[in-house]
Design a protein around this motif. Structure first.
Motif, PDB file in Angstrom:
ATOM      1  N   ALA A 189       0.853  -1.115   0.016  1.00 25.96           N
ATOM      2  CA  ALA A 189      -0.042   0.012  -0.072  1.00 25.96           C
ATOM      3  C   ALA A 189       0.882   1.325   0.166  1.00 25.96           C
ATOM      4  O   ALA A 189       2.010   1.178   0.513  1.00 25.96           O
ATOM      5  CB  ALA A 189      -1.023  -0.104   1.300  1.00 25.96           C
ATOM      6  N   LYS A 190       0.390   2.201  -0.790  1.00 28.63           N
ATOM      7  CA  LYS A 190       1.028   3.609  -0.309  1.00 28.63           C
ATOM      8  C   LYS A 190       1.078   4.015   0.726  1.00 28.63           C
ATOM      9  O   LYS A 190       0.007   3.905   1.542  1.00 28.63           O
ATOM     10  CB  LYS A 190       0.323   4.639  -1.498  1.00 28.63           C
ATOM     11  CG  LYS A 190       0.678   6.068  -1.364  1.00 28.63           C
ATOM     12  CD  LYS A 190       0.046   6.684  -2.488  1.00 28.63           C
ATOM     13  CE  LYS A 190       0.183   8.313  -2.355  1.00 28.63           C
ATOM     14  NZ  LYS A 190       1.553   8.868  -2.249  1.00 28.63           N
ATOM     15  N   PRO A 191       1.833   4.909   1.349  1.00 28.12           N
ATOM     16  CA  PRO A 191       1.902   5.204   2.508  1.00 28.12           C
ATOM     17  C   PRO A 191       0.743   6.156   2.904  1.00 28.12           C
ATOM     18  O   PRO A 191       0.527   6.809   2.115  1.00 28.12           O
ATOM     19  CB  PRO A 191       3.330   5.964   2.830  1.00 28.12           C
ATOM     20  CG  PRO A 191       4.391   5.333   1.577  1.00 28.12           C
ATOM     21  CD  PRO A 191       3.419   4.925   0.549  1.00 28.12           C
ATOM     22  N   GLY A 192       0.060   5.993   3.983  1.00 28.30           N
ATOM     23  CA  GLY A 192      -1.048   7.050   4.382  1.00 28.30           C
ATOM     24  C   GLY A 192      -2.359   6.275   4.059  1.00 28.30           C
ATOM     25  O   GLY A 192      -3.265   6.828   4.382  1.00 28.30           O
ATOM     26  N   TYR A 193      -2.208   5.196   3.321  1.00 26.65           N
ATOM     27  CA  TYR A 193      -3.229   4.572   2.776  1.00 26.65           C
ATOM     28  C   TYR A 193      -3.290   3.167   3.104  1.00 26.65           C
ATOM     29  O   TYR A 193      -2.174   2.611   3.080  1.00 26.65           O
ATOM     30  CB  TYR A 193      -3.469   4.790   1.484  1.00 26.65           C
ATOM     31  CG  TYR A 193      -3.616   6.162   0.856  1.00 26.65           C
ATOM     32  CD1 TYR A 193      -4.896   6.978   0.766  1.00 26.65           C
ATOM     33  CD2 TYR A 193      -2.484   7.006   0.575  1.00 26.65           C
ATOM     34  CE1 TYR A 193      -4.978   8.199   0.539  1.00 26.65           C
ATOM     35  CE2 TYR A 193      -2.525   8.330   0.270  1.00 26.65           C
ATOM     36  CZ  TYR A 193      -4.084   9.104   0.168  1.00 26.65           C
ATOM     37  OH  TYR A 193      -3.932  10.288  -0.165  1.00 26.65           O
ATOM     38  N   TYR A 194      -4.499   2.490   2.709  1.00 26.68           N
ATOM     39  CA  TYR A 194      -4.379   0.676   3.045  1.00 26.68           C
ATOM     40  C   TYR A 194      -4.369   0.623   1.461  1.00 26.68           C
ATOM     41  O   TYR A 194      -4.234  -0.574   1.267  1.00 26.68           O
ATOM     42  CB  TYR A 194      -5.725   0.295   3.441  1.00 26.68           C
ATOM     43  CG  TYR A 194      -5.960   0.613   4.936  1.00 26.68           C
ATOM     44  CD1 TYR A 194      -5.115   0.045   5.809  1.00 26.68           C
ATOM     45  CD2 TYR A 194      -6.699   1.748   5.479  1.00 26.68           C
ATOM     46  CE1 TYR A 194      -5.008   0.134   7.321  1.00 26.68           C
ATOM     47  CE2 TYR A 194      -6.611   1.902   6.904  1.00 26.68           C
ATOM     48  CZ  TYR A 194      -6.213   1.303   7.657  1.00 26.68           C
ATOM     49  OH  TYR A 194      -6.045   1.347   9.077  1.00 26.68           O
ATOM     50  N   GLY A 195      -4.691   1.279   0.544  1.00 23.32           N
ATOM     51  CA  GLY A 195      -4.896   0.993  -0.918  1.00 23.32           C
ATOM     52  C   GLY A 195      -5.907   0.161  -1.284  1.00 23.32           C
ATOM     53  O   GLY A 195      -5.952  -0.579  -2.510  1.00 23.32           O
ATOM     54  N   LYS A 196      -7.090   0.346  -0.396  1.00 27.13           N
ATOM     55  CA  LYS A 196      -8.073  -0.705  -0.933  1.00 27.13           C
ATOM     56  C   LYS A 196      -9.480   0.216  -0.416  1.00 27.13           C
ATOM     57  O   LYS A 196      -9.462   0.669   0.597  1.00 27.13           O
ATOM     58  CB  LYS A 196      -8.072  -2.329  -0.332  1.00 27.13           C
ATOM     59  CG  LYS A 196      -8.146  -2.126   1.366  1.00 27.13           C
ATOM     60  CD  LYS A 196      -7.766  -3.408   1.906  1.00 27.13           C
ATOM     61  CE  LYS A 196      -7.574  -3.429   3.242  1.00 27.13           C
ATOM     62  NZ  LYS A 196      -7.531  -4.704   3.901  1.00 27.13           N
ATOM     63  N   ILE A 197     -10.454  -0.283  -1.177  1.00 27.09           N
ATOM     64  CA  ILE A 197     -11.883   0.252  -0.934  1.00 27.09           C
ATOM     65  C   ILE A 197     -12.742  -0.966  -0.628  1.00 27.09           C
ATOM     66  O   ILE A 197     -12.422  -2.141  -1.303  1.00 27.09           O
ATOM     67  CB  ILE A 197     -12.432   0.860  -2.268  1.00 27.09           C
ATOM     68  CG1 ILE A 197     -11.686   2.059  -2.478  1.00 27.09           C
ATOM     69  CG2 ILE A 197     -13.862   1.213  -2.152  1.00 27.09           C
ATOM     70  CD1 ILE A 197     -11.770   3.252  -1.403  1.00 27.09           C
ATOM     71  N   LEU A 198     -13.564  -0.919   0.274  1.00 25.32           N
ATOM     72  CA  LEU A 198     -14.495  -1.980   0.419  1.00 25.32           C
ATOM     73  C   LEU A 198     -15.907  -1.652  -0.354  1.00 25.32           C
ATOM     74  O   LEU A 198     -16.686  -0.768  -0.379  1.00 25.32           O
ATOM     75  CB  LEU A 198     -15.027  -1.797   2.108  1.00 25.32           C
ATOM     76  CG  LEU A 198     -16.156  -3.095   2.519  1.00 25.32           C
ATOM     77  CD1 LEU A 198     -15.822  -4.407   2.092  1.00 25.32           C
ATOM     78  CD2 LEU A 198     -16.537  -2.492   3.902  1.00 25.32           C
ATOM     79  N   ASN A 199     -16.210  -2.695  -1.107  1.00 26.57           N
ATOM     80  CA  ASN A 199     -17.295  -2.771  -2.052  1.00 26.57           C
ATOM     81  C   ASN A 199     -18.543  -3.539  -1.331  1.00 26.57           C
ATOM     82  O   ASN A 199     -18.135  -4.770  -1.045  1.00 26.57           O
ATOM     83  CB  ASN A 199     -16.955  -3.246  -3.382  1.00 26.57           C
ATOM     84  CG  ASN A 199     -16.403  -2.272  -4.261  1.00 26.57           C
ATOM     85  OD1 ASN A 199     -16.517  -1.128  -4.053  1.00 26.57           O
ATOM     86  ND2 ASN A 199     -16.227  -2.788  -5.559  1.00 26.57           N
ATOM     87  N   VAL A 200     -19.680  -3.094  -1.357  1.00 20.32           N
ATOM     88  CA  VAL A 200     -20.819  -3.874  -1.019  1.00 20.32           C
ATOM     89  C   VAL A 200     -21.742  -3.881  -1.811  1.00 20.32           C
ATOM     90  O   VAL A 200     -22.328  -2.798  -2.231  1.00 20.32           O
ATOM     91  CB  VAL A 200     -21.258  -3.387   0.596  1.00 20.32           C
ATOM     92  CG1 VAL A 200     -22.436  -4.377   0.965  1.00 20.32           C
ATOM     93  CG2 VAL A 200     -20.028  -3.464   1.371  1.00 20.32           C
ATOM     94  N   ASP A 201     -22.376  -4.830  -2.412  1.00 18.04           N
ATOM     95  CA  ASP A 201     -23.366  -5.023  -3.226  1.00 18.04           C
ATOM     96  C   ASP A 201     -24.587  -5.663  -2.685  1.00 18.04           C
ATOM     97  O   ASP A 201     -24.641  -6.681  -2.225  1.00 18.04           O
ATOM     98  CB  ASP A 201     -22.916  -5.835  -4.459  1.00 18.04           C
ATOM     99  CG  ASP A 201     -24.134  -6.013  -5.696  1.00 18.04           C
ATOM    100  OD1 ASP A 201     -25.130  -5.468  -5.311  1.00 18.04           O
ATOM    101  OD2 ASP A 201     -23.490  -6.414  -6.616  1.00 18.04           O
ATOM    102  N   LEU A 202     -25.535  -4.768  -2.430  1.00 16.31           N
ATOM    103  CA  LEU A 202     -26.769  -4.908  -1.749  1.00 16.31           C
ATOM    104  C   LEU A 202     -27.538  -5.972  -2.485  1.00 16.31           C
ATOM    105  O   LEU A 202     -28.374  -7.018  -1.874  1.00 16.31           O
ATOM    106  CB  LEU A 202     -27.560  -3.948  -1.376  1.00 16.31           C
ATOM    107  CG  LEU A 202     -26.765  -2.871  -0.039  1.00 16.31           C
ATOM    108  CD1 LEU A 202     -27.381  -1.617  -0.031  1.00 16.31           C
ATOM    109  CD2 LEU A 202     -26.539  -3.653   1.018  1.00 16.31           C
ATOM    110  N   SER A 203     -27.505  -6.114  -3.762  1.00 15.95           N
ATOM    111  CA  SER A 203     -28.398  -6.849  -4.632  1.00 15.95           C
ATOM    112  C   SER A 203     -27.864  -8.454  -4.442  1.00 15.95           C
ATOM    113  O   SER A 203     -28.918  -9.143  -4.354  1.00 15.95           O
ATOM    114  CB  SER A 203     -28.434  -6.391  -5.944  1.00 15.95           C
ATOM    115  OG  SER A 203     -28.968  -5.299  -6.259  1.00 15.95           O
ATOM    116  N   THR A 204     -26.690  -8.534  -4.390  1.00 10.15           N
ATOM    117  CA  THR A 204     -26.097  -9.807  -4.221  1.00 10.15           C
ATOM    118  C   THR A 204     -25.785 -10.323  -2.806  1.00 10.15           C
ATOM    119  O   THR A 204     -25.810 -11.606  -2.379  1.00 10.15           O
ATOM    120  CB  THR A 204     -24.954 -10.078  -4.950  1.00 10.15           C
ATOM    121  OG1 THR A 204     -23.851  -9.264  -4.700  1.00 10.15           O
ATOM    122  CG2 THR A 204     -25.259  -9.564  -6.489  1.00 10.15           C
ATOM    123  N   GLY A 205     -25.754  -9.370  -2.077  1.00 12.61           N
ATOM    124  CA  GLY A 205     -25.271  -9.549  -0.705  1.00 12.61           C
ATOM    125  C   GLY A 205     -23.798  -9.850  -0.446  1.00 12.61           C
ATOM    126  O   GLY A 205     -23.381 -10.061   0.783  1.00 12.61           O
TER     127      GLY A 205
END
Length: 600
Positions: A3-19
């Protein structure tokens, strides 16, 4: 890939249609160019909505909670989270796309953004639509979607308590919608810890469209920094610039309410649906009165020395616990703008609006418009379902708020905002329908403040008092809202140098003042291109006729009115200085290339 310093380098995606949920990487280039918060949210929105005209209430429209690189670190006043999505309330005057609307970004303080970073994410992106009313629980790497049907219709204050009881752990930080969001009122808000809100632009409506009642997050991690020694040295400078200073104490004393009396005296307050700039009874609802009669507690967001939020108790007919207010925007939009000077009544209206999950600014604007239309005989009590909606009436205001949140009777139409109301009522009411691009103006009047008029006309999300009164301010504020730092402490000049040092030390990307403002310019231009692609043109950067035709009749700025020709000349100069075509407002290829926006 590390990861780049200061960040985790990731986003959490949640799709409510599929769960289903998953983490997806964020490129270091996007983090360097768009930073976080408003900027990174805008880049993610651009990447995910490949075509114009997507319905803001469709499962495809992402609802994003994006903190910045300061969030989750002990940087003073860095609690902010940007909620970014496509707006359900704005629209161009003409477009080839039936669901065209602007980007919207609503900046929220409190504790949710830092906690999201503690959980290990640089942002949360929600798509899809749950089959039933649901809520999301994020506990570090564990993500669950749970049934929320038993909470349907619950107001935010009651839900805040019930939600934490259901979770069984008060370490969770939560956001949620009220009945207005569930009913898909276009200017409904997302509430956090009772008095904090992502209010502008209809993010609560988008959340409701996804059948999502609330989100809870808890984490045990912390992001890294690129240069720890440099970070600690800059952190000490930033603390000294704010802690215990006269500037910080003034915020703790009155918060934004200190401006209620001051702006009235200056003739720049929204009074009687923006007809005047001075409220002769402003002292009854200002900061001095609130400190004397109401407030008993000062409340701070995560790691903030300003403690600008207040709580207290009122008595009498409208008495009760006051979670927050009056702030400047809420005190003026529900006070001066409606000619209400009864402090307990004003605070009751503010409390009910938050409890129902509505945007305070748009709600006050809509009621002011209806009061004027009623006064002028354009509508009657039958139209208003029997409500005697006269200037200064607290009871009528409270009744209308309930109608709007429930989409009941006249509330169905009023929930569409002043633009929709004016189209329905006609009779010249559009002249005092106070909005830009469909988003209602905030509590700053502009007959005597042309630069603020420029801010309203050219802001990316529709009428926005926070965007900035000139190009440099717009660039700077877009970048500030991308770091996670609150806007209020940045009025202290001594904070600027350590703020840039902190950002450089955390991210490893070197920021001086020029680089900081260029990043803001990049973000603002990407927002502009998004709106242009939706069909917004120069004709949409227009102010209501009131500001050019109705001069103030009282106060220090008596006789003030905007000159239309001068304003159009200022707009033309603005577009040219931006590197945009002055007729269409399309950003030029050279400007986009200069800013690293070649992908457009």
């Amino acid at each position: 890939m590390s990861a780049k310093p200061g960040y985790y380098g990731k986003i959490l995606n949640v799709d409510l249609s599929t769960g289903k949920s998953e983490t997806v990487p964020v490129s270091s280039r996007d983090l360097d160019l768009f930073v976080g918060g408003q900027g990174l949210g805008m880049k993610l929105l651009w990447d995910r909505l490949k075509k114009p005209g997507v319905d803001a209430l469709s499962p495809e429209n992402p609802l994003m909670f994006i903190p910045g690189p300061f969030s989750g670190l002990p940087v003073p006043s860095s609690s902010r989270t940007c909620v970014v999505t496509k707006s359900p309330i704005t629209a161009p005057m003409a477009s080839d796309h039936p669901h065209a609307s602007t980007v919207t970004y609503s900046n929220m303080g409190g504790f949710f953004g830092p906690e999201l970073r503690f959980a290990g994410y640089d942002g949360l992106v929600i798509t899809g639509k749950a089959k039933e009313l649901s809520y999301i629980v994020i506990d570090d790497g564990k993500v669950e979607i749970r049934d929320a049907r038993k909470f349907r219709g619950m107001r935010t204050d009651a839900f805040d308590k019930a939600f934490l009881e259901e979770l069984g752990d008060r370490k969770f930080k939560t956001v949620y919608i009220g009945p207005a969001g569930e009913k898909l009122v276009p200017y409904s808000s997302i509430i956090h810890t009772a008095g904090r809100a992502a209010g502008r632009g209809g993010s609560g409506c988008v959340m409701g469209s996804k059948n999502l009642k609330g989100i809870a997050v808890k984490g045990t991690g912390q992001p890294s920094v690129a240069d720890h020694e440099r970070f600690l040295a800059a952190l000490e400078k930033a603390r000294k610039a704010l802690y215990g200073t006269a500037y910080a104490k003034s915020w703790a004393e009155q918060g934004t309410a200190r401006a209620i009396v001051g702006n009235s005296k200056a003739g720049t307050e929204s009074v009687r649906n923006y007809r005047e700039g001075t409220f002769t009874e402003a002292d009854k609802i200002g900061g001095d009165a609130a400190r004397r009669d109401v407030w008993v507690r000062d409340i701070a967001c995560f790691c903030c020395p300003l403690a600008c939020k207040k709580s207290g108790v009122t008595k009498g007919k409208y008495g009760g616990v006051v979670h927050d207010g009056p702030e400047y925007e809420t005190g003026v939009m529900l006070g001066s703008n409606l000619m209400i000077s009864d402090m307990p009544g004003l605070l009751k209206a503010i409390t009910v609006i938050d409890d129902l999950g509505l945007d305070q600014i748009s709600t006050g604007n809509v009621i002011g418009f209806l009061m004027e239309a009623y006064e002028k005989g354009m509508i009657d009590r039958k139209f208003l379902d029997g409500i005697d909606l006269k200037w200064g009436s607290v009871d009528a205001t409270l009744a209308m708020i309930e109608k709007i949140a429930a989409r009941d009777g006249v509330g169905e139409l009023a929930g569409k905002g002043v633009a929709g109301l004016a189209r329905h009522i006609g009779q010249g009411s559009e002249k005092f329908a106070i909005h830009v691009k469909g988003l209602e103006l905030a509590a700053h009047n502009i007959q005597a403040n042309q630069p603020r008029g420029l801010s309203y006309a050219t802001a990316s999300r529709g009428a926005c008092h926070m965007s900035g009164d000139n190009i440099a301010m717009q660039n700077r504020r877009a970048m500030l809202d991308s770091t996670g730092m609150c806007f209020f402490p940045t009025f202290e000049p001594a904070l600027e140098e350590p703020m840039l040092e902190l950002l450089s030390a955390i991210t490893g990307h070197e920021y001086d003042k020029k680089e900081f403002e260029k990043a803001g310019e990049r973000i603002f231009n990407l927002e502009k291109v998004f709106n242009y692609r939706e069909g917004f043109r120069r004709a949409d950067d227009r102010l209501p006729d009131r500001f050019f035709e109705d001069a103030f009749t009282i106060g220090a700025k008596k006789g003030a009115v905007l000159d239309r020709k001068e304003f159009e000349t200022m707009l033309t100069r603005y577009y040219k200085d931006r590197g945009w075509d002055p007729e269409s407002t399309k950003p030029g290829t050279a400007k986009l290339k200069e800013l690293g926006l070649d992908f457009i």
